[in-house]
Design an enzyme around this catalytic site. Structure first.
Site, short mmCIF file in Angstrom:
data_model
loop_
_atom_site.label_atom_id
_atom_site.label_comp_id
_atom_site.label_asym_id
_atom_site.label_seq_id
_atom_site.Cartn_x
_atom_site.Cartn_y
_atom_site.Cartn_z
N HIS A 1 0.89 -1.15 0.12
CA HIS A 1 0.10 0.03 -0.02
C HIS A 1 0.68 1.18 -0.07
O HIS A 1 0.40 2.44 -0.27
CB HIS A 1 -0.85 0.08 1.25
CG HIS A 1 -0.23 0.46 2.50
ND1 HIS A 1 0.42 -0.67 3.14
CD2 HIS A 1 -0.28 1.62 3.12
CE1 HIS A 1 0.99 -0.24 4.27
NE2 HIS A 1 0.56 1.10 4.39
N ARG A 2 2.09 1.31 0.25
CA ARG A 2 3.10 2.44 0.33
C ARG A 2 3.33 2.81 -1.20
O ARG A 2 3.45 2.32 -1.94
CB ARG A 2 4.20 2.23 0.83
CG ARG A 2 4.06 1.74 2.40
CD ARG A 2 5.18 1.81 3.49
NE ARG A 2 5.09 1.43 4.72
CZ ARG A 2 4.47 2.26 5.52
NH1 ARG A 2 4.42 3.57 5.49
NH2 ARG A 2 4.20 1.80 6.89
#
Length: 366
Positions: free
Chosen positions: A209-210
Site C-alpha cells: 500500500h505504500r
C-alpha cells in the site's frame, strides 16, 4: 482516575482493546479508574461492523467524532476542533493515545492545549524517514506527551536522546501482541482457503500500500511480475488495499497463482499469515505479528520503525527495488531464512503493565 482513550483507525482499536480489558479488570478489583473511548472517525472501515467488535471483544466507542476525509491538514483540523469540544464536555485526568495515525497527533495537541496529561502507547518508534506522515505524527506526539509506553529498548533510546527523562519512559511491550496472543486460538480460514486449495506452508501472503511501491504503475508492474515469477507457482494471496487496487487495474496484472481478495477480518487474515510459507509486505504492523508467529517476512521498504522485527524477529528489509525479490525468495525456498526470536515483553501482558503503571501515576494526575 478518568482516562480518555483515542482510536482513529482499525489498528488503533486492536491496540487499545487489551488496555480497556485491563482497566475493566482493575476497576472490578476496586481500583479508582474509568475510561471514555473516543473514535475520531479518521478512517471509515466497512469491515468495522458489529461483528468486528464482537469477534475481538472490542467495546463500542462512547462517541464517534466522524472526522474522516479531506487532506492531511483538513483531517487534522477536523479532529482537533471536534475533540476539543469533546474533551471540554467530558474532562479527563489523562488522554491516552496509541500508535502514529493523524488522530494520535491531533488529539495530543488538543489535550496539551487544555492542560491535560498525555500518555503515548507505542512511543519512541522511528523510521528516520520524515517524508512519511506517520513519522511526523510520532515526532510531534512524543514532543508533547507526558508519559511514554514503549515496545523496545531502541524506542527507549530514541526518547532518551531527544531529552525525555527516563522516569517518564516505561518499557512495557506491545499491546498488538496482547490482542494477537489472546485471539490466536480463534483464527479461522477465509473462503480463499478452499477456493485456492491452500495448504499450510505452501502459499504466500502479499500486502502492498505504500506510495513508493504502488503509485508508479511501471514500478508496480515490475514488482508484481518479480513476485509472481519468484514464488514458483505457489499461490499468492493478496488482500488488496483500495489504493493499490486502482493501480493494479491500470496495469492489468494477472497470473494463475495470484489471488486478489477483499480486505479480510482480523481472525481470517492472521490465520493466513500464521500458516503461510512467508509474507511479502510493506506494512509495519504485520512484521510484528509474523515475528511472534515465527513466519518469514520480506519487507519491501528501505527503513522500518520496528527494527526489533529485523534484529530479533523474522523480518528482513530488502528495499523497494523489484530485483531484490528473487534472492530473498530463493533463501526461503532453500530453507535458509533466519528462525528469529520474540522481543522482550512481547508476551501478552503489556496492557496489564500499562494499567499498573497508570495506577501508580494516579496521584500525580490529580
Amino acid at each position: 482516575m478518568k482516562i480518555t482513550i483515542i482510536a482513529g483507525a482499525r489498528p488503533n482499536f486492536m491496540k487499545i482493546a487489551p488496555i480497556i480489558e485491563a482497566i475493566n479488570l482493575a476497576a472490578t478489583n476496586g481500583a479508582n479508574i474509568s475510561y471514555r473511548l473516543v473514535h475520531t472517525g479518521q478512517h471509515y472501515d466497512k469491515n468495522m461492523s458489529d461483528n468486528f467488535f464482537t469477534q475481538l471483544g472490542i467495546p463500542h466507542p462512547d462517541v464517534n467524532l466522524e472526522s474522516g476525509g479531506g487532506s492531511q491538514a483538513e483531517q487534522t483540523a477536523n479532529i482537533m476542533v471536534r475533540f476539543e469540544k469533546e474533551l471540554l464536555l467530558n474532562p479527563a485526568d489523562l488522554v491516552l493515545v496509541v500508535g502514529d495515525v493523524t488522530s494520535t497527533m491531533a488529539c495530543s495537541i488538543v489535550a496539551k492545549k487544555l492542560v491535560t496529561k498525555v500518555a503515548h502507547v507505542e512511543a519512541g518508534i522511528r523510521s528516520g524517514d520524515i517524508s512519511m506522515p506517520e513519522e511526523v505524527n510520532r515526532v510531534v506526539t512524543d514532543a508533547l506527551a507526558d508519559y511514554f509506553f514503549t515496545t523496545s529498548e531502541m524506542a527507549n533510546d530514541n526518547l532518551s536522546k531527544s531529552g525525555i527523562d527516563n522516569n517518564r519512559i516505561f518499557f512495557v511491550g506491545n499491546t498488538m501482541i496482547d490482542t494477537l496472543l489472546k485471539n490466536e486460538s480463534r483464527f479461522q480460514p477465509p473462503p480463499v482457503w478452499e477456493t485456492a486449495s491452500l495448504t499450510k506452508r505452501n502459499y504466500f501472503v502479499l500486502t502492498l500500500h505504500r506510495p513508493a511501491n504502488v503509485d508508479n504503475a511501471s514500478n508496480l508492474k515490475e514488482l508484481m511480475n518479480e513476485i509472481i515469477s519468484s514464488t514458483k507457482g505457489l499461490p499468492v494471496i493478496f488482500p488488496v488495499h483500495p489504493r493499490t487496487e486502482r493501480n493494479l487495474k491500470e496495469i492489468g496484472i494477472k497470473a494463475g497463482n495470484l489471488f486478489f481478495v477483499e480486505p479480510l477480518s482480523y481472525l481470517e487474515f492472521n490465520f493466513l499469515v500464521k500458516h503461510a510459507k512467508a509474507v511479502i509486505t510493506d506494512s509495519g504492523g504485520i512484521t510484528e505479528e509474523t515475528t511472534v508467529m515465527g513466519v518469514p517476512c520480506i519487507t519491501l521498504r528501505d527503513n522500518t520503525e520496528r527494527p526489533e522485527t529485523v534484529t530479533t524477529g523474522t523480518n528482513e528489509l530488502i528495499g523497494t527495488n523489484p530485483k531484490n525479490i528473487f534472492p530473498a525468495m530463493n533463501k526461503i525456498f532453500l530453507g535458509l531464512w533466519k528462525k528469529g526470536g520474540i522481543p522482550q515483553f512481547w508476551d501478552g501482558k503489556t496492557s496489564e503493565r500499562i494499567v499498573s503503571i497508570l495506577m501508580t501515576l494516579n496521584s500525580s494526575l490529580q
